[in-house]
Write an enzyme that holds these catalytic residues in place. Structure first.
Site, PDB file in Angstrom:
ATOM      1  CG  HIS A   1     -43.615 -10.976   5.766  1.00 52.08           C
ATOM      2  ND1 HIS A   1     -44.849 -11.422   5.379  1.00 52.08           N
ATOM      3  CD2 HIS A   1     -42.949 -12.056   6.219  1.00 52.08           C
ATOM      4  CE1 HIS A   1     -44.924 -12.722   5.609  1.00 52.08           C
ATOM      5  NE2 HIS A   1     -43.786 -13.143   6.119  1.00 52.08           N
TER       6      HIS A   1
HETATM    7  C1  UD1 Z   1     -40.862 -15.132  10.036  1.00 49.89           C
HETATM    8  C2  UD1 Z   1     -41.000 -16.498   9.362  1.00 49.89           C
HETATM    9  C3  UD1 Z   1     -42.037 -16.400   8.230  1.00 49.89           C
HETATM   10  C4  UD1 Z   1     -43.347 -15.811   8.723  1.00 49.89           C
HETATM   11  C5  UD1 Z   1     -43.053 -14.446   9.381  1.00 49.89           C
HETATM   12  C6  UD1 Z   1     -44.307 -13.777   9.911  1.00 49.89           C
HETATM   13  C7  UD1 Z   1     -38.951 -17.901   9.256  1.00 49.89           C
HETATM   14  C8  UD1 Z   1     -37.887 -18.390   8.363  1.00 49.89           C
HETATM   15  N1  UD1 Z   1     -39.754 -16.929   8.747  1.00 49.89           N
HETATM   16  O1  UD1 Z   1     -40.313 -14.249   9.077  1.00 49.89           O
HETATM   17  O2  UD1 Z   1     -42.269 -17.697   7.724  1.00 49.89           O
HETATM   18  O3  UD1 Z   1     -44.225 -15.639   7.634  1.00 49.89           O
HETATM   19  O4  UD1 Z   1     -42.132 -14.679  10.468  1.00 49.89           O
HETATM   20  O5  UD1 Z   1     -44.000 -12.524  10.452  1.00 49.89           O
HETATM   21  O6  UD1 Z   1     -39.072 -18.376  10.372  1.00 49.89           O
HETATM   22  N2  UD1 Z   1     -38.240  -8.438  13.980  1.00 49.89           N
HETATM   23  C9  UD1 Z   1     -38.689  -7.461  14.806  1.00 49.89           C
HETATM   24  N3  UD1 Z   1     -39.496  -7.803  15.850  1.00 49.89           N
HETATM   25  C10 UD1 Z   1     -39.858  -9.088  16.084  1.00 49.89           C
HETATM   26  C11 UD1 Z   1     -39.397 -10.093  15.215  1.00 49.89           C
HETATM   27  C12 UD1 Z   1     -38.596  -9.751  14.165  1.00 49.89           C
HETATM   28  O7  UD1 Z   1     -38.389  -6.281  14.639  1.00 49.89           O
HETATM   29  O8  UD1 Z   1     -40.608  -9.334  17.059  1.00 49.89           O
HETATM   30  C13 UD1 Z   1     -37.367  -8.086  12.846  1.00 49.89           C
HETATM   31  C14 UD1 Z   1     -36.031  -8.790  12.991  1.00 49.89           C
HETATM   32  O9  UD1 Z   1     -35.109  -8.010  13.645  1.00 49.89           O
HETATM   33  C15 UD1 Z   1     -35.641  -9.106  11.584  1.00 49.89           C
HETATM   34  C16 UD1 Z   1     -36.959  -9.164  10.830  1.00 49.89           C
HETATM   35  O10 UD1 Z   1     -37.955  -8.579  11.659  1.00 49.89           O
HETATM   36  O11 UD1 Z   1     -34.885  -8.070  11.036  1.00 49.89           O
HETATM   37  C17 UD1 Z   1     -37.307 -10.580  10.435  1.00 49.89           C
HETATM   38  O12 UD1 Z   1     -37.678 -11.397  11.572  1.00 49.89           O
HETATM   39  P1  UD1 Z   1     -37.608 -13.012  11.506  1.00 49.89           P
HETATM   40  O13 UD1 Z   1     -38.379 -13.635  12.594  1.00 49.89           O
HETATM   41  O14 UD1 Z   1     -36.193 -13.419  11.325  1.00 49.89           O
HETATM   42  O15 UD1 Z   1     -38.318 -13.379  10.151  1.00 49.89           O
HETATM   43  P2  UD1 Z   1     -39.676 -12.846   9.522  1.00 49.89           P
HETATM   44  O16 UD1 Z   1     -39.310 -12.108   8.283  1.00 49.89           O
HETATM   45  O17 UD1 Z   1     -40.567 -12.190  10.516  1.00 49.89           O
END
Ligand code: UD1
Length: 368
Positions: free
Chosen positions: A211
Site C-alpha cells: 500500500h
Molecule cells: C495510512 C498511514 C500508514 C499506514 C496505513 C495503513 C499516514 C501518513 N499513513 O496510510 O502509515 O501504514 O494507513 O493502512 O498516516 N481510504 C479509504 N478508506 C479508509 C481510509 C482511507 O478508502 O477507511 C483511502 C483514502 O481515501 C485514500 C487512501 O485510502 O485515498 C489512503 O488513506 P490514508 O489514511 O490517507 O493513508 P494510508 O495510505 O491508508
C-alpha cells in the site's frame, strides 16, 4: 484520579492500543478516554478491529476522514485541541496523552497536546528509516521531538534518540505492543476456518500486502511487481488482501485484470485482524511493504520479503526473518525461490517481544 487521553486513527494503531487499554484497565484510579480521529473510516479498516481486538468503542470520534496530508493533519490538530480543552468529564484536564505509531493522526494529536501543556507518551518511539520521502518518517521525527515519554520497541531506537539529543530519563526500552496483541490472539485466530474458505492449506500459500505510495503509485513500479506475483502464483498460491489505495491504482493502471485472471492469486478485500492473523501465521512467506507485518513475521518466524529500500525496523532484518527487496522484481523472484527451496534464512525473536510490553508501558505512564 489520573486522566489519560489515548488516540487511534488508522489501521495499524488499533492493535497497538488494544493491549495498552487492557493493561491500564487494571489500575484503579486511572480513567482512559479513547479518541478515534477517523483517519480510517471504512468498516474493514476500522470497525472490524474494534470487534476483533475486544476494544471498547471510542469515547470520542473526530471523523476527520481522508484528505491531503496537510488537510488531514490540520483537521486532527483542530479537533484534538477542542477535545483536550473540554477535558475528561468531571475533571479539569487530562494528565497525559498516549499516542502510538507514526501515522498522521499520531503527529497531529501530539502537537495539539504539547502546545496545551499536556505531557505526551509516544509508544513505538525512536524508529527511523532515514527516508524523509516517507510521510511516516516525518511523523516520527516530529512526534519524538516534542513528546515527553519515549517508549521504544527495539534497541536501535535508543541509539537514534540518543543521537537526536534526548534526555536518557525520557527514554525507555519496553518491547513491542503489536506483538502483545499477536501473542494474545494467536491461538483463537488459528481456530478460524479462513484457510478452508479460501481453499488454501497451511504452509502452501504466501500472503501479499502492498500500500505504500513508493510501490503502488507508479505504473512502472507496480506493473513488474504484479508480473512476478502472477508468475510465482503458478508454484505457490498467493492471498492478496487489497488496500483501498492499491485497489484504486491497480484499476487505474489496468493491472487488476491481470491479477484476476491468475488462477493462483486469491484477491480479497482488506481483512479483519483475526482472519488475517490466521492466514499470516500459517503461511509459507509474506511479501509486504507494511511496517507492522515486518515485525509480526519475525515474531512468527515466517520469511518476510519487504518491498522497501530501507526500514525503520532494522532488527527484523538483522535478527528476524525479513529481507529488504526494494521494488526490485528480480530480487523478489530470487528470494521467493529460496523460500520455495527451503534455503531462506531462519530468524529469531528480539528480546522484550514477549507479550508484556503494554504492562511495562502502563507502569511508566501511570507512574510518570
Ligand atoms: C495510512 C498511514 C500508514 C499506514 C496505513 C495503513 C499516514 C501518513 N499513513 O496510510 O502509515 O501504514 O494507513 O493502512 O498516516 N481510504 C479509504 N478508506 C479508509 C481510509 C482511507 O478508502 O477507511 C483511502 C483514502 O481515501 C485514500 C487512501 O485510502 O485515498 C489512503 O488513506 P490514508 O489514511 O490517507 O493513508 P494510508 O495510505 O491508508
Amino acid at each position: 484520579m489520573v486522566y489519560l487521553a489515548t488516540v487511534v486513527g488508522a489501521r495499524p494503531n488499533f492493535m497497538k492500543m488494544a493491549p495498552l487499554l487492557r493493561a491500564l484497565d487494571k489500575y484503579e484510579g486511572v480513567t482512559t478516554t479513547l479518541i478515534h480521529t477517523g483517519q480510517h473510516y471504512d468498516s474493514q479498516l476500522s470497525d472490524v478491529f474494534f470487534r476483533d481486538l475486544g476494544m471498547k468503542h471510542p469515547d470520542i470520534h473526530l471523523e476527520v476522514g481522508s484528505g491531503k496530508h496537510g488537510q488531514q493533519t490540520a483537521r486532527v490538530l483542530e479537533k484534538m485541541e477542542e477535545v483536550l480543552e473540554d477535558g475528561p468529564t468531571g475533571s479539569g484536564a487530562y494528565d497525559r496523552l498516549i499516542v502510538v505509531g507514526d501515522v498522521n493522526s499520531t503527529m497531529a494529536a501530539t502537537l495539539a497536546a504539547v502546545k496545551m501543556g499536556i505531557p505526551v507518551a509516544h509508544v513505538e518511539a525512536g524508529l527511523r528509516s532515514r527516508d524523509r520521502t516517507m510521510p511516516e518518517e516525518i511523523n516520527r521525527l516530529v512526534t519524538d521531538a516534542i513528546s515527553d515519554m519515549l517508549l521504544v520497541s527495539e534497541p536501535e531506537g535508543l541509539e537514534n534518540l540518543k543521537q537526536e539529543g534526548h534526555d536518557e530519563r525520557q527514554v525507555h526500552l519496553v518491547g513491542n505492543v503489536m506483538i502483545d496483541t499477536l501473542l494474545h490472539q494467536l491461538s483463537a485466530a488459528r481456530k478460524l476456518d479462513v484457510l478452508e474458505q479460501l481453499g488454501v492449506r497451511p504452509d502452501e500459500y504466501g500472503i501479499v500486502t502492498l500500500h505504500r505510495p513508493s510501490n503502488v503509485d507508479q505504473a512502472e513500479t507496480l506493473g513488474p511487481l504484479i508480473d512476478v506475483m502472477v508468475q510465482i502464483s503458478r508454484d505457490l498460491k498467493l492471498v492478496f488482501p487489497v488496500h483501498p489505495r492499491t485497489k484504486a491504482r491497480l484499476e487505474a493502471f489496468g493491472l487488476m485484470e491481470k491479477l484476476k485472471s491468475a488462477a493462483g492469486v486469491i484477491l480479497q478485500p482488506p481483512m479483519g485482524y483475526m482472519e488475517f492473523l490466521a492466514l499470516t501465521s500459517q503461511s509459507r512467506v509474506i511479501v509486504t511493504d507494511s511496517g507492522g507485518l515486518q515485525e509480526e513475521s519475525t515474531a512468527l518466524g515466517i520469511p518476510c520479503l519487504t518491498m522497501r529500500e530501507n526500514t525503520e525496523r532494522p532488527i527484523t532484518v538483522e535478527m528476524g526473518t525479513s529481507t529488504l527487496i526494494g521494488s526490485d522484481a528480480d530480487k523478489l523472484r530470487l528470494h521467493l525461490e529460496q523460500v520455495l527451496q527451503g534455503t531462506y534464512k531462519k530468524g529469531s525473536c528480539p528480546e522484550l517481544w514477549d507479550g508484556k510490553a503494554a504492562e511495562r508501558i502502563a507502569e511508566i505512564v501511570v507512574g510518570g
